[in-house]
Design a protein around this motif. Structure first.
Motif, PDB file in Angstrom:
ATOM      1  N   LEU A 212       0.710  -1.307  -0.081  1.00  0.00           N
ATOM      2  CA  LEU A 212      -0.072   0.056   0.032  1.00  0.00           C
ATOM      3  C   LEU A 212       1.037   1.104   0.153  1.00  0.00           C
ATOM      4  O   LEU A 212       0.482   2.305  -0.751  1.00  0.00           O
ATOM      5  N   THR A 213       1.886   1.314   0.877  1.00  0.00           N
ATOM      6  CA  THR A 213       2.705   2.517   0.796  1.00  0.00           C
ATOM      7  C   THR A 213       3.578   2.689  -0.547  1.00  0.00           C
ATOM      8  O   THR A 213       3.635   3.782  -0.674  1.00  0.00           O
ATOM      9  N   ASP A 214       3.865   1.358  -1.197  1.00  0.00           N
ATOM     10  CA  ASP A 214       4.452   1.620  -2.516  1.00  0.00           C
ATOM     11  C   ASP A 214       3.398   2.291  -3.622  1.00  0.00           C
ATOM     12  O   ASP A 214       3.754   3.164  -4.492  1.00  0.00           O
ATOM     13  N   HIS A 215       2.213   1.682  -3.374  1.00  0.00           N
ATOM     14  CA  HIS A 215       1.325   2.164  -4.188  1.00  0.00           C
ATOM     15  C   HIS A 215       1.138   3.945  -4.190  1.00  0.00           C
ATOM     16  O   HIS A 215       0.846   4.656  -5.136  1.00  0.00           O
ATOM     17  N   LEU A 216       0.969   4.430  -2.844  1.00  0.00           N
ATOM     18  CA  LEU A 216       0.813   5.681  -2.366  1.00  0.00           C
ATOM     19  C   LEU A 216       1.973   6.598  -2.894  1.00  0.00           C
ATOM     20  O   LEU A 216       1.819   7.731  -3.384  1.00  0.00           O
ATOM     21  N   PHE A 217       3.214   6.026  -2.735  1.00  0.00           N
ATOM     22  CA  PHE A 217       4.194   6.784  -3.274  1.00  0.00           C
ATOM     23  C   PHE A 217       4.434   6.943  -4.825  1.00  0.00           C
ATOM     24  O   PHE A 217       4.510   7.886  -5.199  1.00  0.00           O
ATOM     25  N   ALA A 218       3.812   5.941  -5.551  1.00  0.00           N
ATOM     26  CA  ALA A 218       3.838   5.983  -6.868  1.00  0.00           C
ATOM     27  C   ALA A 218       2.799   6.838  -7.097  1.00  0.00           C
ATOM     28  O   ALA A 218       3.118   7.710  -8.529  1.00  0.00           O
ATOM     29  N   GLU A 219       1.564   7.097  -6.492  1.00  0.00           N
ATOM     30  CA  GLU A 219       0.837   8.345  -7.067  1.00  0.00           C
ATOM     31  C   GLU A 219       1.161   9.457  -6.600  1.00  0.00           C
ATOM     32  O   GLU A 219       1.002  10.358  -7.524  1.00  0.00           O
TER      33      GLU A 219
END
Length: 81
Positions: free
Chosen positions: A10-17
């Motif tokens: 989830l953290t990875d997805h948030l930073f990608a966004e």
């Protein structure tokens, strides 16, 4: 690709966004669409985090309770009785 369903994912997805939102080459229309996408992602992320908090609290409750043989409600477990 395997399942991606951890808080780290989830953290990875948030930073990608966050990176997509910072892309200075986006047109105003593309940026508007990305902002709407980020709102949806943020909403879902908050729900996932809230759910993880409930799971954590249930685990902490289970560890702290006096009756070690008592059972948690099924909805707070992995489906095991």
């Amino acid at each position: 690709m395997g399942k991606r369903d951890t808080l780290g994912d989830l953290t990875d997805h948030l930073f990608a966004e966050l990176e997509r939102l910072g892309d200075e080459s986006l047109t105003p229309e593309e940026l508007g669409a990305e902002i709407e996408r980020s709102k949806a992602i943020s909403s879902i992320a908050q729900t996932v985090i809230n759910n993880a908090n409930v799971v954590l609290k249930a685990a902490m409750f289970q560890d702290d309770r006096m009756d070690a043989n008592g059972k948690l409600p099924r909805m707070l477990t992995d489906g095991q009785e």
